[in-house]
Structure formats: structure tokens, C-alpha cells
Scaffold this motif. Structure first.
Motif: not given
Ligand code: TXA
Ligand code: MG
Length: 353
Positions: A40-42, A63-65, A67-69, A72-74, A126-128, A186-188, A200-202, A235-237
Motif C-alpha cells: 500500500e506504500t511503495v 546497489g545498497r550499502p 549497513d542499511n537494514p 521484515v514483512h509478515i 517489522i511491518r505487516m 514509505e511506511s512510518t 524514525l521516519r514520518p 541508517p537509511g535516513m
Molecule cells: O513502506 C515501506 O516501509 C517500504 C515497503 C516496501 O514496505 N519499505 C521500505 O524499505 O521503505 P527501505 O529499506 O527502503 O527503508 C527501510 C528503512 C531504512 O531507512 C532503514 O535504515 C530503516 O528502515 N531500518 C530498517 N531496520 C532498522 C532497524 N533495525 N533500526 C533502525 N532503522 C531501521
């Protein structure tokens, strides 16, 4: 590798034809392959979250670093017990209120989750997802899908399957095409591993919505203060994410002076031979003179702006636009997430009139 693109619309997710496709995609995951899927997000780029080799492949394809976690989708609440070591009461409260839906929780991880999936961290996101095809795909895959957004690292997240194909064709086994996503950002992300829950992310689920369920919720300082020297906890932010190829400037202020200033800047850039893109709204686009003028939507319904923003940024890339001027958006509700992404895309370059 030949990437198979298969259409499967959300409303058809329980048909016999869909079942066959979902079974096939699930088998790809179980064998350690990658499948992109709609949420529903991306769009997400999915692999088996419990298989370190699958996570390595995800990082390589994007091509992602490393260290950017990954998140996990359930597909059902019970599955959280396998991947989280401690489940605070707040996690259940949030799940009851917002899952399936656009909310990711950070918890302490269990040993079942390899460090490859969590970028070396002891915590797990974790996200559903609130999307029928996504939930069925996760179920057919064995229940645990690691999935970042399905874009090449550094590009805007894909809101349509054609953008997944643009970035990942030949690098993954399959793309499930579910049409345009509903939310578009992307999700909150909320961290539940500390004393006070922290955003951590709005995203679509706002601070106000979370506070109704949890009481007081804080926000990672680095989101509010672009000059902060501190590292963001997600880390991704820290990456200049969501970025178009063009230089983007946000013009903030009342409608008429903003339109006037954007037209001045446009004229100036065009006189230097630059191709200019403009992000306006339904109410203003007729008043602009850019080479490519796009409406992000309607200010009365900010959801429309969230849904179109990444598509617009990608279209400007395709049109070889070199400078973008954008209107600014209201910083309340989903507007917080819109402005967070837009400011990142602009490298925090804002002019106030
Ligand atoms: O809406 C979404 O969340 C989408 C869809 C596909 O579910 N997924 C998404 O994943 O946006 P990604 O990998 O693009 O962004 C995940 C963010 C990154 O900023 C990452 O650093 C952070 O989540 N993240 C993941 N695990 C983390 C953890 N254990 N501690 C802190 N931040 C974490
Ligand atoms: Mg991403």
C-alpha cells in the motif's frame, strides 16, 4: 537473468489465476530468489528474511550499502514471536490499531534473523503491509519477507511496476505488477526499543495517530533539524535519498508570491539554457511557464500529493530536466512525510518569499 513481469491486481488476489502466480513467486523466494511486489506504500523488493544469502542478493540488486537494514514483512501477528526477542505491550497495541498497514516497528531481534538482514544491528524492523497481494505473497513465501523499496539505491521509491522494471530488470526473478500504489510514500517507522517510542521516519501514520494509542511519542531529532550533526537512528535516513537527477529548490510562502518567484527563477534558468521542471498543484499549474509543469495534486486532499510525488520526480528524470522548482506543502498530517521526502530530494534547499 530474465525478469518475469506478471500482472496481479489486489482485487483479484484470491482468484485461481492469482493463486498460481503467488505459488510461483513463493517458490522463487523459498529457493533464495528475489521478487518485487506491490504494497500500500511503495513497491518492495522481496527475499527470504531468514536466509542471509537472499539479503545479500537484495543489497547487490539495489546497489545498497550493506549497513542499511531491511524491513521484515509478515502476514499475521503470531509470526512476530519468531523474529523478535522481546515484544513490549506497545507493539501489540500498535498492531491492533494499525496492522495490516503502513507502520513499521523496531524491536529487539531474535537469533532467527540473520545480521545480513538487519545490517549488523541487534534490532529488527517489522511491518505487516495493508495490501492483499503482498500478504498472500508473504504467506506463499513462508511468512518472512525482507523488503526494502524496489528502487536502485538513491532513486525515488517506485509507485508503479514500470519503475521497478526500469531499475531492476535483469537483476531479479519476478515483478508482481499491481498497478499504482495507494499511499505513495514509505511506511512510518517507530522505534519501540527505548523507554519512549520514537518516530524514525514520518509516514502516513502520523505522530498524532500514534499518540492516541501510546501516549507520548518523540521524533528523531535529525528529522526536524536538517543541520543536526547526529546520525539518524534509521541508517537509511542519512542518505540523500528520494533524489531526482535535477537540482531541486523548494519555494515556500503564500500562493501568489510563490508563483511569481518560481516564474522569475524559471525565466532566469531558461535564459542559461537549462530545462526547467515545476511542481505545482491543481490550483496553480495554469500560471507557470516551465518546460515541464506538473501538478502534485490538490492541497485540500494531501493524500493525492503523497501518491504522485515520486512519479513526478522520476518523470523529470526521464525528461532530462536539469532544474526543478517546487511549491512547499503544509507540514501537518501526511504533509510531514511529504515535506520530509521533498526536503531530502532538495538537499534541504528552500527559499522563502
Ligand atoms: O513502506 C515501506 O516501509 C517500504 C515497503 C516496501 O514496505 N519499505 C521500505 O524499505 O521503505 P527501505 O529499506 O527502503 O527503508 C527501510 C528503512 C531504512 O531507512 C532503514 O535504515 C530503516 O528502515 N531500518 C530498517 N531496520 C532498522 C532497524 N533495525 N533500526 C533502525 N532503522 C531501521
Ligand atoms: Mg528505500
Amino acid at each position: 537473468m530474465n525478469t518475469k513481469l506478471v500482472e496481479i491486481m489486489e482485487e483479484d488476489a484470491d482468484t485461481e489465476a492469482a493463486r498460481k502466480i503467488l505459488e510461483e513467486s513463493g517458490n522463487i523466494i523459498k529457493k533464495g530468489g528475489l521478487v518485487a511486489f506491490p504494497t500500500e506504500t511503495v513497491y518492495g523488493l522481496g527475499g527470504d528474511a531468514l536466509n542471509p544469502e537472499s539479503s545479500r542478493k537484495i543489497y547487490a540488486a539495489k546497489g545498497r550499502p550493506s549497513d542499511n537494514p531491511l524491513i521484515v514483512h509478515i502476514c499475521q501477528w503470531e509470526d512476530i514471536y519468531k523474529i523478535a526477542s522481546k515484544i513490549p505491550k506497545n507493539a501489540k497495541k500498535l498492531a491492533d490499531a494499525f496492522w495490516p498497514g503502513p507502520l513499521t516497528m523496531i524491536l529487539n531481534k531474535s537469533d532467527a534473523v540473520p545480521k545480513e538482514t538487519t545490517g549488523g544491528l541487534d534490532t529488527v524492523a517489522i511491518r505487516m503491509p495493508g495490501h492483499k497481494t503482498a500478504l498472500e505473497f508473504i504467506r506463499y513465501s513462508g511468512g518472512y519477507i525482507a523488503a526494502p523499496s524496489a528502487n536502485t539505491s538513491g532513486r525515488p521509491s517506485p509507485t508503479l511496476a514500470k519503475y521497478v522494471k526500469e531499475d531492476l530488470d535483469g537483476k531479479i526473478e519476478m515483478i508482481l505488477d499491481g498497478g499504482q500504489v495507494g499511499i505513495g510514500l514509505e511506511s512510518t517507522i517507530v522505534d519501540l526499543t527505548e523507554q519512549e517510542p520514537m518516530i524514525l521516519r514520518p509516514g502516513y501514520i502520523t505522530k498524532e495517530m500514534l499518540e492516541k494509542v501510546l501516549g507520548s511519542v518523540s521524533v528523531d531529532k535529525t528529522i526536524l533539524d536538517s543541520n543536526s550533526k547526529q546520525a539518524p537512528k534509521a541508517p537509511g535516513m542519512k542518505y540523500r535519498h528520494y533524489a531526482p537527477k535535477a537540482d531541486l529548490t523548494i519555494i515556500s510562502g503564500k500562493q501568489d508570491p510563490v508563483v511569481k518567484r518560481i516564474n522569475e527563477l524559471t525565466k532566469d534558468s531558461q535564459s542559461k539554457g537549462l530545462k526547467v521542471g515545476i511542481i505545482g498543484t491543481d490550483a496553480t499549474i495554469a500560471n507557470y511557464y516551465g518546460d515541464s509543469v506538473k501538478s502534485a495534486g490538490n492541497r485540500q486532499e494531501e493524500e493525492t500529493i503523497a501518491r504522485e510525488l515520486y512519479r513526478i520526480l522520476r518523470e523529470f528524470d526521464d525528461e532530462d530536466i536539469s532544474v526543478i522548482y517546487s511549491e512547499s506543502f503544509d507540514d501537518s498530517g501526511i504533509g510531514q512525510a511529504i515535506m520530509n521526502r521533498l526536503l531530502k530530494a532538495a538537499g534541504h534547499h528552500v527559499e522563502t518569499v
